[in-house]
Write a protein that holds these residues in place. Sequence first.
Motif, PDB file in Angstrom:
ATOM      1  N   TYR A 179      36.025  50.173  37.604  1.00  0.00           N
ATOM      2  CA  TYR A 179      36.413  49.226  38.254  1.00  0.00           C
ATOM      3  C   TYR A 179      37.923  49.224  38.795  1.00  0.00           C
ATOM      4  O   TYR A 179      38.460  49.322  39.695  1.00  0.00           O
ATOM      5  CB  TYR A 179      35.900  47.782  38.197  1.00  0.00           C
ATOM      6  CG  TYR A 179      34.660  47.337  37.875  1.00  0.00           C
ATOM      7  CD1 TYR A 179      33.660  47.647  38.979  1.00  0.00           C
ATOM      8  CD2 TYR A 179      34.019  47.041  36.829  1.00  0.00           C
ATOM      9  CE1 TYR A 179      32.326  47.553  38.863  1.00  0.00           C
ATOM     10  CE2 TYR A 179      32.536  47.008  36.348  1.00  0.00           C
ATOM     11  CZ  TYR A 179      31.669  46.843  37.672  1.00  0.00           C
ATOM     12  OH  TYR A 179      30.310  46.866  37.471  1.00  0.00           O
ATOM     13  N   GLU A 180      38.588  49.610  37.357  1.00  0.00           N
ATOM     14  CA  GLU A 180      39.763  49.586  37.579  1.00  0.00           C
ATOM     15  C   GLU A 180      40.423  50.576  38.126  1.00  0.00           C
ATOM     16  O   GLU A 180      41.617  50.801  39.094  1.00  0.00           O
ATOM     17  CB  GLU A 180      40.527  49.498  36.139  1.00  0.00           C
ATOM     18  CG  GLU A 180      42.106  49.499  36.032  1.00  0.00           C
ATOM     19  CD  GLU A 180      42.527  49.195  34.447  1.00  0.00           C
ATOM     20  OE1 GLU A 180      43.818  49.759  34.334  1.00  0.00           O
ATOM     21  OE2 GLU A 180      41.696  48.975  33.799  1.00  0.00           O
TER      22      GLU A 180
ATOM     23  N   LYS B 117      38.789  41.602  47.057  1.00  0.00           N
ATOM     24  CA  LYS B 117      38.844  40.505  45.655  1.00  0.00           C
ATOM     25  C   LYS B 117      38.805  38.763  46.634  1.00  0.00           C
ATOM     26  O   LYS B 117      38.657  37.974  45.569  1.00  0.00           O
ATOM     27  CB  LYS B 117      40.030  40.628  44.913  1.00  0.00           C
ATOM     28  CG  LYS B 117      40.085  42.159  44.495  1.00  0.00           C
ATOM     29  CD  LYS B 117      38.922  42.430  43.448  1.00  0.00           C
ATOM     30  CE  LYS B 117      38.971  43.541  42.646  1.00  0.00           C
ATOM     31  NZ  LYS B 117      38.827  44.911  43.450  1.00  0.00           N
TER      32      LYS B 117
ATOM     33  N   ALA C 238      35.023  46.831  45.251  1.00  0.00           N
ATOM     34  CA  ALA C 238      36.125  47.940  45.592  1.00  0.00           C
ATOM     35  C   ALA C 238      37.177  47.597  46.590  1.00  0.00           C
ATOM     36  O   ALA C 238      37.080  47.164  47.465  1.00  0.00           O
ATOM     37  CB  ALA C 238      35.306  49.358  46.018  1.00  0.00           C
ATOM     38  N   GLY C 239      38.389  47.843  46.232  1.00  0.00           N
ATOM     39  CA  GLY C 239      39.554  47.496  46.820  1.00  0.00           C
ATOM     40  C   GLY C 239      40.113  46.230  46.699  1.00  0.00           C
ATOM     41  O   GLY C 239      39.397  45.108  46.170  1.00  0.00           O
ATOM     42  N   ASP C 240      41.598  46.204  46.949  1.00  0.00           N
ATOM     43  CA  ASP C 240      42.279  44.977  46.458  1.00  0.00           C
ATOM     44  C   ASP C 240      41.894  43.829  47.392  1.00  0.00           C
ATOM     45  O   ASP C 240      41.729  42.642  47.057  1.00  0.00           O
ATOM     46  CB  ASP C 240      43.636  45.211  46.629  1.00  0.00           C
ATOM     47  CG  ASP C 240      43.971  45.908  45.424  1.00  0.00           C
ATOM     48  OD1 ASP C 240      43.455  46.249  44.458  1.00  0.00           O
ATOM     49  OD2 ASP C 240      45.018  46.792  45.561  1.00  0.00           O
TER      50      ASP C 240
ATOM     51  N   THR D 240      38.854  52.481  40.237  1.00  0.00           N
ATOM     52  CA  THR D 240      38.507  52.572  41.809  1.00  0.00           C
ATOM     53  C   THR D 240      39.711  52.020  42.531  1.00  0.00           C
ATOM     54  O   THR D 240      40.253  52.614  43.622  1.00  0.00           O
ATOM     55  CB  THR D 240      37.266  51.938  41.983  1.00  0.00           C
ATOM     56  OG1 THR D 240      36.329  52.522  41.289  1.00  0.00           O
ATOM     57  CG2 THR D 240      37.000  51.874  43.372  1.00  0.00           C
ATOM     58  N   ASP D 241      40.060  50.901  42.131  1.00  0.00           N
ATOM     59  CA  ASP D 241      41.033  50.092  42.721  1.00  0.00           C
ATOM     60  C   ASP D 241      42.521  51.106  42.742  1.00  0.00           C
ATOM     61  O   ASP D 241      43.335  51.275  43.706  1.00  0.00           O
ATOM     62  CB  ASP D 241      41.311  48.836  42.336  1.00  0.00           C
ATOM     63  CG  ASP D 241      40.465  47.835  42.524  1.00  0.00           C
ATOM     64  OD1 ASP D 241      39.521  48.096  43.504  1.00  0.00           O
ATOM     65  OD2 ASP D 241      40.416  46.932  41.619  1.00  0.00           O
ATOM     66  N   LYS D 242      42.567  51.610  41.477  1.00  0.00           N
ATOM     67  CA  LYS D 242      43.873  52.542  41.205  1.00  0.00           C
ATOM     68  C   LYS D 242      44.073  53.762  42.344  1.00  0.00           C
ATOM     69  O   LYS D 242      45.085  53.988  42.993  1.00  0.00           O
ATOM     70  CB  LYS D 242      43.900  52.826  39.858  1.00  0.00           C
ATOM     71  CG  LYS D 242      45.351  53.537  39.477  1.00  0.00           C
ATOM     72  CD  LYS D 242      45.229  53.948  38.017  1.00  0.00           C
ATOM     73  CE  LYS D 242      46.688  54.550  37.686  1.00  0.00           C
ATOM     74  NZ  LYS D 242      46.774  54.733  36.144  1.00  0.00           N
TER      75      LYS D 242
ATOM     76  N   TYR E  93      42.413  54.377  45.088  1.00  0.00           N
ATOM     77  CA  TYR E  93      42.559  53.994  46.463  1.00  0.00           C
ATOM     78  C   TYR E  93      44.071  53.395  46.885  1.00  0.00           C
ATOM     79  O   TYR E  93      44.581  53.803  47.978  1.00  0.00           O
ATOM     80  CB  TYR E  93      41.546  52.917  46.962  1.00  0.00           C
ATOM     81  CG  TYR E  93      40.025  53.513  47.273  1.00  0.00           C
ATOM     82  CD1 TYR E  93      39.938  54.313  48.452  1.00  0.00           C
ATOM     83  CD2 TYR E  93      39.139  53.211  46.285  1.00  0.00           C
ATOM     84  CE1 TYR E  93      38.649  54.772  48.702  1.00  0.00           C
ATOM     85  CE2 TYR E  93      37.862  53.765  46.519  1.00  0.00           C
ATOM     86  CZ  TYR E  93      37.538  54.570  47.717  1.00  0.00           C
ATOM     87  OH  TYR E  93      36.367  55.148  48.011  1.00  0.00           O
ATOM     88  N   ARG E  94      44.813  52.728  46.013  1.00  0.00           N
ATOM     89  CA  ARG E  94      46.014  52.303  46.103  1.00  0.00           C
ATOM     90  C   ARG E  94      46.810  53.428  46.230  1.00  0.00           C
ATOM     91  O   ARG E  94      47.899  53.628  47.053  1.00  0.00           O
ATOM     92  CB  ARG E  94      46.525  51.485  44.888  1.00  0.00           C
ATOM     93  CG  ARG E  94      46.049  49.807  45.109  1.00  0.00           C
ATOM     94  CD  ARG E  94      46.859  49.112  44.119  1.00  0.00           C
ATOM     95  NE  ARG E  94      46.911  49.579  42.773  1.00  0.00           N
ATOM     96  CZ  ARG E  94      45.796  48.944  41.889  1.00  0.00           C
ATOM     97  NH1 ARG E  94      45.066  47.938  42.476  1.00  0.00           N
ATOM     98  NH2 ARG E  94      45.786  49.253  40.820  1.00  0.00           N
TER      99      ARG E  94
END
Length: 644
Positions: free
Chosen positions: A29-30, A219, A214-216, A32-34, A36-37
Amino acid sequence: MYENENYRKTGEWALYEKGKDFLSKKNVYEETDKVYRFYNGDQWKGVESGVISPITYNIIKPIVKYKTGVINGNGYGVVFSPNNFEDARFQVKMSDLCSKLNEYTSILWENKKINAISRDILKDACINSEGILYLNYDVEENEIVPEVVNKTNIYYENENNSDINDQEYILITTRQSVASVKRLARKNKELGLNKLTEDDIQKIMSDNKTKEQAGDYAKEELHNMVLVISKFFKKDGHIWFKKSTENAVIEEERDLGLKKYPIAHFVWEELKGSARGMGEVINLIPNQIEINKTATRRSLAVMMGAYPKLVVDSKKISNPDSITKVGSAIFTDNQTVDDVRKVAGYLNPATMSPDSKSLQDELIQNTKDLAGAGDSVTGDVNPERASGQAILAVQQNSEQNLTEQLIRFKDFLEDVAGIIFEMWQVYTPKEGKRIIIKKPLSEVRKEEKRNNFIVGRDDDIENMEENEKDQKGEDKEIYVSRIIDKETIEKLKVSIKIDISPNTPFDKYARETALGNMLNSGHITFEEYAKNLPVDSVIPKEALMNIVKERKKEEEKIMNIQKMGEEKKAMIDTFVMDKDDSAISDSSSSSALNDVLLKSENLKGMNKNMNNLGSMGNINSNIKEKQPESNLNLSPSKIHLNNF
């Protein structure tokens, strides 16, 4: 729902929490966000930069775009081939049916945006290691419904095996509004697909299980949402389905009738012992961070030492505030102008070492080269200075790094086509499978006439036939529907392959250059050149084909005029010969004289019509008529044919 246990968790929820714990330990999870950022350029999240504006040299996005562009640059076509070798007659018959299915699949993929969805899946895999496609089926439309699934929304029974169909079960999670889930629960209750009471349905409440999305942006949610789990599992040789929330079974298990999961996934790069593989971005992040830091340090060094700094003795200046004002006078206390350098001066700029820039450039170039996306293959080449063949050679050599990804993407598309065909076999109704294909309008008209499909006046039919050509003079193509009976599609066995055709800009350039060289050397005609240009060529094919058609029309006009001229010349020659014979045999006959005069008048009228054909020449007739007392003398030498 459950006896005296209103808040007991469903079995699907327990499996979900088990899978979620495993992915959390693996930092899925971490990461995945990283990734894409970093791909989107948000590469300083959480860093306190103070007064310094951090600099971002995003090398990740062009690398991803290049690699996905290479694979997307190809054209992909599904090819079904009959595989019923045990029945030779049926095998031959099915060859034509498979051709129609191939055409229908091409139309289907366009209408359902599967090509666009496949590009999204390819991008997801490149960035985050895995792209997933779920194929639902609409029984009312009698066709598939493709849906993209994020990596963080799918959970495998065996996270160490990348083969989808080896899994005992697969979970897919979605966030849906509470209102829509309640409506679905009531609808399924009416259909007998669940055993919920109205009280059970009212207890379906919103939750805040968004950390795993997935993605900020995912949330945070605007409306009340709830997590819904779709479970696919094997039972009795078939794939079964069940849908639940944390505390309610929305749809009891039912047999889908399929032998394979309606799920296909594409892994960017195989990772031993992992079902999800590894993406391109995660290993580029350390270099990306160092490139950004180096660029920011250089910016800070330039800010601090690359410009001269003013140094003043404030005790000897009566108006120190004027020092920073443009055009203001500076007043000194008991100092002469000659001594002003003792009051104010400048520090010379410090010389900055070129090592920092060299390090930054080296990091950027080496990172791109090691990723197989250097300047020579990402398009940073001037095609005017290098031949098309040379550029293609370099490009194709560099694309060898993506051979594995291309093969896996091809396998992924074959898996998708296999799922679609199995759904056709299982879900086709008794009435048969309706497919859409393209056919020339003229063929459709003939078929309609043979089967007496057209009902109307004869002149209506003739008007339709006159409009069978489009504006370019070509036979129109229209979409027509055909029915494949259920028994045939169930009996049909197929082998599936994906045809790949290169379609990059450099491939087009090479094809057009080769055709141009053959035209210049005289190996092909202009018409052959225009016909063989790709439809999407840089040179407008349609304009060239219009030129060819206009030339053909002019040639046909010239040929018709020439034909008419030859026919008239033959008539004149015949007339002259007949006249000579008649004048010699019976020069004193008055009836012969009248006949000659009549033919002479016809000849004059004929000459008048031919004079109107100015583009091909003129026919001038100079017939001098003499009428002696006893006979008429006409000589062939008095008739002149010009320009024939």
